[in-house]
Design a protein around this motif. Sequence first.
Motif: not given
Length: 231
Positions: A197-209, A180-186
Amino acid sequence: MGRARFRFHGDLNDFLHSQRRSVWLDYEFRDRLSLKHAIETFGVPHPEVGEPSDLNRPLRDGEEIEVRPRLYPVPPNGQWRFVLDGHLGRLAKYLRILGFDTLYEAGADDRRLADAAAAGRFLLTRDRSLLMRRAVVHGLLVRHDEPRRQLEWLAARLGLWGAAEPLRRCLRCNALLEPVAKEKVWERIPPKTRLWCNEYMTCTGCGQLYWPGSHYERMQAWIRALRAKNE
Ligand SMILES: [Zn+2]
């Protein structure tokens, strides 16, 4: 009255008292019964057995049976799919950290676990009688109490290290992660983490970052050391 003899090999001996390991054991039987039934009366669950390969055939009078552990081949693309019983929460978390599809619910009853196993998942359990259920095809009894030893044992037994893909799956719900883009989860990133950190992931199930180091930090060194030892 029929008589047969059995000898157990390798880690199947974990199920036997020390003086009964790797020696011929006499077995008497009255009625027609399957090899599976006879072997399980020694306390050895059928999913643990590789030889004899046909456990459904009847035991014959006078037979001498060598019983060997089942060596599970690594599935295509290393796509192991596990289901774990309610005692194995920490092991479930470790398997998810390594990227393996791991069904785990703290309150799941035996019926639900057996159904998941019947649907093709590999059952890991501390409960020998659950592993003996007819519906269970693939599975092992987890031999150790301590979660890290459980993982070391399992990874060596199934050859898991080669197929591990850390930071791929949610520790909470088992769903896959996506970048997920950093700006989206800022707004959700702790201010100190934003700095480095510039690399982020979100869970496709529960949304956890997630980000590298977040929930995985303390595990990374341990996993690296274990992999190095086993590769
Ligand atoms: Zn999740």
